[in-house]
Design a protein around this motif. Structure first.
Motif, mmCIF file in Angstrom:
data_model
loop_
_atom_site.group_PDB
_atom_site.id
_atom_site.type_symbol
_atom_site.label_atom_id
_atom_site.label_comp_id
_atom_site.label_asym_id
_atom_site.label_seq_id
_atom_site.Cartn_x
_atom_site.Cartn_y
_atom_site.Cartn_z
ATOM 1 N N CYS A 1 -25.821 51.097 -50.289
ATOM 2 C CA CYS A 1 -25.866 50.870 -51.734
ATOM 3 C C CYS A 1 -24.501 50.349 -52.180
ATOM 4 O O CYS A 1 -23.492 51.019 -51.977
ATOM 5 C CB CYS A 1 -26.171 52.173 -52.468
ATOM 6 S SG CYS A 1 -27.762 52.860 -52.072
ATOM 7 N N GLY B 1 -35.566 55.893 -58.404
ATOM 8 C CA GLY B 1 -35.946 56.592 -57.174
ATOM 9 C C GLY B 1 -37.406 56.930 -57.000
ATOM 10 O O GLY B 1 -37.725 57.807 -56.207
ATOM 11 N N ARG C 1 -30.330 56.320 -54.564
ATOM 12 C CA ARG C 1 -29.219 56.187 -53.612
ATOM 13 C C ARG C 1 -29.482 57.042 -52.365
ATOM 14 O O ARG C 1 -29.273 56.597 -51.231
ATOM 15 C CB ARG C 1 -27.925 56.609 -54.289
ATOM 16 C CG ARG C 1 -26.696 56.458 -53.421
ATOM 17 C CD ARG C 1 -25.456 56.929 -54.143
ATOM 18 N NE ARG C 1 -25.072 56.047 -55.225
ATOM 19 C CZ ARG C 1 -24.307 54.957 -55.072
ATOM 20 N NH1 ARG C 1 -23.875 54.628 -53.876
ATOM 21 N NH2 ARG C 1 -23.994 54.213 -56.106
ATOM 22 N N GLN C 2 -29.971 58.248 -52.575
ATOM 23 C CA GLN C 2 -30.244 59.171 -51.467
ATOM 24 C C GLN C 2 -31.333 58.610 -50.548
ATOM 25 O O GLN C 2 -31.195 58.651 -49.323
ATOM 26 C CB GLN C 2 -30.676 60.521 -52.047
ATOM 27 C CG GLN C 2 -31.017 61.561 -51.027
ATOM 28 C CD GLN C 2 -31.576 62.813 -51.669
ATOM 29 O OE1 GLN C 2 -31.657 62.918 -52.882
ATOM 30 N NE2 GLN C 2 -31.968 63.754 -50.839
ATOM 31 N N LYS C 3 -32.410 58.044 -51.135
ATOM 32 C CA LYS C 3 -33.513 57.522 -50.323
ATOM 33 C C LYS C 3 -33.103 56.271 -49.549
ATOM 34 O O LYS C 3 -33.500 56.085 -48.396
ATOM 35 C CB LYS C 3 -34.720 57.219 -51.215
ATOM 36 C CG LYS C 3 -35.401 58.481 -51.716
ATOM 37 C CD LYS C 3 -36.557 58.174 -52.641
ATOM 38 C CE LYS C 3 -37.171 59.467 -53.161
ATOM 39 N NZ LYS C 3 -38.277 59.230 -54.082
ATOM 40 N N ALA D 1 -29.486 58.865 -58.702
ATOM 41 C CA ALA D 1 -29.052 59.674 -57.558
ATOM 42 C C ALA D 1 -30.129 59.730 -56.483
ATOM 43 O O ALA D 1 -29.841 59.631 -55.285
ATOM 44 C CB ALA D 1 -28.694 61.079 -58.034
ATOM 45 N N SER D 2 -31.396 59.858 -56.899
ATOM 46 C CA SER D 2 -32.482 59.944 -55.919
ATOM 47 C C SER D 2 -32.694 58.607 -55.204
ATOM 48 O O SER D 2 -33.014 58.579 -54.022
ATOM 49 C CB SER D 2 -33.782 60.396 -56.590
ATOM 50 O OG SER D 2 -34.156 59.490 -57.598
ATOM 51 N N GLU E 1 -30.017 55.462 -48.527
ATOM 52 C CA GLU E 1 -29.095 55.858 -47.464
ATOM 53 C C GLU E 1 -29.786 56.672 -46.378
ATOM 54 O O GLU E 1 -29.408 56.609 -45.208
ATOM 55 C CB GLU E 1 -27.903 56.611 -48.064
ATOM 56 C CG GLU E 1 -27.008 55.676 -48.880
ATOM 57 C CD GLU E 1 -25.921 56.378 -49.659
ATOM 58 O OE1 GLU E 1 -25.921 57.632 -49.726
ATOM 59 O OE2 GLU E 1 -25.049 55.667 -50.220
ATOM 60 N N ALA E 2 -30.824 57.433 -46.734
ATOM 61 C CA ALA E 2 -31.590 58.197 -45.743
ATOM 62 C C ALA E 2 -32.363 57.262 -44.813
ATOM 63 O O ALA E 2 -32.582 57.576 -43.652
ATOM 64 C CB ALA E 2 -32.541 59.158 -46.443
#
Length: 148
Positions: free
Chosen positions: A144, A114, A134-136, A131-132, A138-139
């Motif tokens: 993913c 991330g 995946r978050q970036k 986790a970071s 999807e944001a």
């Protein structure tokens, strides 16, 4: 103040112990090393880490449990920031990253980390995501997908 005035503090320097000068001197004959044996001879007894023939600690440690990670999974890692230069709606996997020149060697399954920023919508297929990451992804509107 003169250079001759710079002396060590009183009592801070002791004279060297004179050993082997007779029994009245306190450290006569064997000089405090006992009667016989390896540690009473001249020279340095044994080398540092020697345990009398027993396997020394510095050689035992790697044999204990949990030291080398046996079967450790090696990944080809890519940061999210490296994916930002790809065009939008691109399908991202290890083969496409090697074709694009972002990854030069295949060190194992692809893992996305991330670090960096992403503003492009991508369809990322990888073996692992942090986790970071995946978050970036999807944001930014991307997806993913985990490989088995």
């Amino acid at each position: 103040m003169r250079l001759s005035d710079a002396l060590p503090k009183e009592g801070s320097q002791k004279r060297k112990r004179r050993v082997g000068r007779g029994i009245s001197a306190g450290q006569g004959a064997s000089c405090g090393f006992g009667m016989r044996g390896q540690k009473s001879r001249s020279g340095s007894g044994t080398r540092p880490g020697f345990e009398g023939g027993q396997m020394p600690l510095y050689r035992r440690i790697p044999k204990l449990k949990h030291f080398p990670l046996i079967g450790r999974k090696e990944y080809t890692v890519v940061n999210v920031g490296d994916l930002a230069e790809l065009p939008a709606n691109t399908a991202v996997n290890l083969a496409s990253l090697m074709d694009a020149g972002i990854v030069t060697t295949d060190d194992g399954p692809l893992k996305i980390l991330g670090n960096g920023e992403l503003s492009v919508k991508l369809q990322v297929t990888a073996a692992a995501f942090t986790a970071s990451a995946r978050q970036k992804i999807e944001a930014a509107g991307g997806t993913c997908e985990l490989l088995d």
